[in-house]
Design an enzyme around this catalytic site. Sequence first.
Site, PDB file in Angstrom:
ATOM      1  CB  SER A  14      -0.928  -0.002   1.217  1.00 44.89           C
ATOM      2  OG  SER A  14      -1.795  -1.104   1.173  1.00 44.89           O
ATOM      3  N   GLY A  15       1.906   1.304   0.812  1.00 46.28           N
ATOM      4  CA  GLY A  15       2.746   2.490   0.890  1.00 46.28           C
ATOM      5  C   GLY A  15       3.536   2.723  -0.368  1.00 46.28           C
ATOM      6  CD  GLU A  34       5.929  -7.074  -3.985  1.00 42.08           C
ATOM      7  OE1 GLU A  34       6.251  -8.186  -3.529  1.00 42.08           O
ATOM      8  OE2 GLU A  34       5.961  -6.024  -3.314  1.00 42.08           O
ATOM      9  CB  THR A  41       1.277  -7.284   4.689  1.00 42.86           C
ATOM     10  OG1 THR A  41       2.613  -7.791   4.595  1.00 42.86           O
ATOM     11  CG2 THR A  41       0.597  -7.909   5.900  1.00 42.86           C
ATOM     12  CB  CYS A  42      -2.811  -4.097   3.722  1.00 42.18           C
ATOM     13  SG  CYS A  42      -4.495  -3.525   4.015  1.00 42.18           S
ATOM     14  CB  CYS A  47      -6.147  -5.057   6.324  1.00 41.15           C
ATOM     15  SG  CYS A  47      -4.573  -4.370   6.823  1.00 41.15           S
ATOM     16  CE  LYS A  50      -7.767  -7.872  10.332  1.00 44.40           C
ATOM     17  NZ  LYS A  50      -6.951  -6.881  11.063  1.00 44.40           N
ATOM     18  CB  ALA A 114      14.701  -4.698  -6.169  1.00 40.01           C
ATOM     19  CE1 TYR A 177      -3.115  -6.584  13.808  1.00 40.41           C
ATOM     20  CE2 TYR A 177      -1.300  -5.952  15.240  1.00 40.41           C
ATOM     21  CZ  TYR A 177      -1.816  -6.144  13.970  1.00 40.41           C
ATOM     22  OH  TYR A 177      -1.035  -5.904  12.867  1.00 40.41           O
ATOM     23  CB  ILE A 178      -2.040 -11.116  14.546  1.00 39.76           C
ATOM     24  CG1 ILE A 178      -1.695  -9.864  13.729  1.00 39.76           C
ATOM     25  CG2 ILE A 178      -2.106 -12.339  13.625  1.00 39.76           C
ATOM     26  CD1 ILE A 178      -0.329  -9.908  13.064  1.00 39.76           C
ATOM     27  CD  GLU A 181      -7.424  -8.281  14.263  1.00 44.37           C
ATOM     28  OE1 GLU A 181      -7.778  -7.096  14.250  1.00 44.37           O
ATOM     29  OE2 GLU A 181      -6.571  -8.736  13.463  1.00 44.37           O
ATOM     30  NE  ARG A 204       3.625  -6.901  25.940  1.00 42.20           N
ATOM     31  CZ  ARG A 204       4.562  -6.214  25.283  1.00 42.20           C
ATOM     32  NH1 ARG A 204       4.969  -5.043  25.741  1.00 42.20           N
ATOM     33  NH2 ARG A 204       5.090  -6.700  24.181  1.00 42.20           N
ATOM     34  N   GLY A 261       4.642 -12.288  16.744  1.00 44.04           N
ATOM     35  CA  GLY A 261       5.402 -11.109  16.355  1.00 44.04           C
ATOM     36  C   GLY A 261       5.742 -11.072  14.875  1.00 44.04           C
ATOM     37  CG  HIS A 434     -32.242   7.464  22.705  1.00 44.60           C
ATOM     38  ND1 HIS A 434     -31.545   6.712  23.612  1.00 44.60           N
ATOM     39  CD2 HIS A 434     -33.551   7.101  22.823  1.00 44.60           C
ATOM     40  CE1 HIS A 434     -32.381   5.934  24.271  1.00 44.60           C
ATOM     41  NE2 HIS A 434     -33.607   6.148  23.811  1.00 44.60           N
ATOM     42  CD  GLU A 439     -28.206   6.952  23.648  1.00 39.77           C
ATOM     43  OE1 GLU A 439     -28.752   7.925  24.218  1.00 39.77           O
ATOM     44  OE2 GLU A 439     -28.849   6.023  23.094  1.00 39.77           O
TER      45      GLU A 439
END
Length: 451
Positions: A14-15, A34, A41-42, A47, A50, A114, A177-178, A181, A204, A261, A434, A439
């Site tokens: 993405s970046g 590439e 990864t995303c 992401c 997942k 590369a 989180y991985i 999830e 954590r 990790g 409401h 709220e």
Amino acid sequence: MTFDYDLFIIGGGSGGVRAARVAAETGARVALAEESRYGGTCVIRGCVPKKLMVFASEFPGEMQTAKAYGWTVHAGGFDWPAFRTQLHAELDRLEGVYRKLLKNSGVATYDAHARLSDAHTVTLSSGESFSAKHILIATGGAPVRPDLPGAEHGIVSDDIFQFETLPRSILIIGGGYIACEFACILNGLGVEVTQYYRGAQILRGFDDEARGLVSEEMIESGIDLKLGTNILSITPEDGGYVVKPTHGDEKQFDSVFFATGRKPNSEGLGLEGLGVGIGRGAQIEVSEYSQTAVPSIYAIGDVTDRANLTPVAIREGMAFVETVFKGNPTPVDHHLIPTAIFTQPEIGTIGLSEEAARDIEPIEVYCTSFKPMKSNFAGSVDRVLMKLVVSQADRRVLGCHIVAPGAGEMIQMAGIAIKMGATKEDFDRVCAVHPTISEELVTMKTPVRTT
């Protein structure tokens, strides 16, 4: 000196792709290499697949809720091969979109590994070499396996999407989180899930109250979560794997998943000897402008191990282009980044946890936990949590933590106000919508704690 390209990017995630496109729009000659799949990864291993699995795993709960609301529900078992086929087709489509975007932007692409030969030269695994005025490394990160006997028999997050059939049972090792999830996802898809985490509580670094509620809800949903537990070895046996944990109670699982990790992909790039700083965690060291110690070489995204999130990598890529190609030096703002963890229930968070904030200054804590209307009517025990951490000195909201269905959607909106420096009184002035879960963010009048 004349260069083949103004910019050569290593990494098509993405970046890297965003930086390539935006740089090309300035008239720069841009190339990108590439070695795997475009989207990184995303899109390919993180992401996107997942989140689609999250959606799939939520339907059993929704069907139980539907029954409570008077619907007659007829549902068969989950067809993993059918879902997996459609999932991979969607990933193929998205990769095609990324390739098309680069082509339409005039970016030259090379499907090859590369490495840098010097500060201005990139050499590809195809044997080709190109010179570039600027080189941008956007190679991301990868999951790692721990060093213990039999670790080679375990899978990592990249492998989850490749299952031919779902295992009947799985041990997930980790508490980030991985790990959490995928524990929720696989549990929702009907897999018998056990999770071991060596720490005292999962997730954590996140707010203690929020992660405590998620832990309780995970256990309530049927996940066998064992804290303060690690493993010593994995041994193949009878088509499965016998795991020896630190507490000595051996158990067999169909599959073992390490979510222990990730590591920056900085090896094999030829950076050794060029003067590019590499940190102890293998991260490429950069300035606030994403520049390395070698002026022509920059790096963005997870390979720099700053804030490892897709939207952050994209912003870093755009800031790089602003700085280098538009003459507008733009540091990357890593302060107050909203984020979501797609457990069940989700966590949405921005800013400081209660624990971190009280170590800095006196605070007030506004918090409420309750059964939301939808699940309460259905007889569910599920609870949600809304929490604001407020500075006593200037009344700014230092942190917002939400545990609830749709928490990711809520924190995106709350994040705007908090990024602007909203005070508790700013929240109080907003009229409640409401009946909604959110709220509560604007109706909590009395602090539950002052520290």
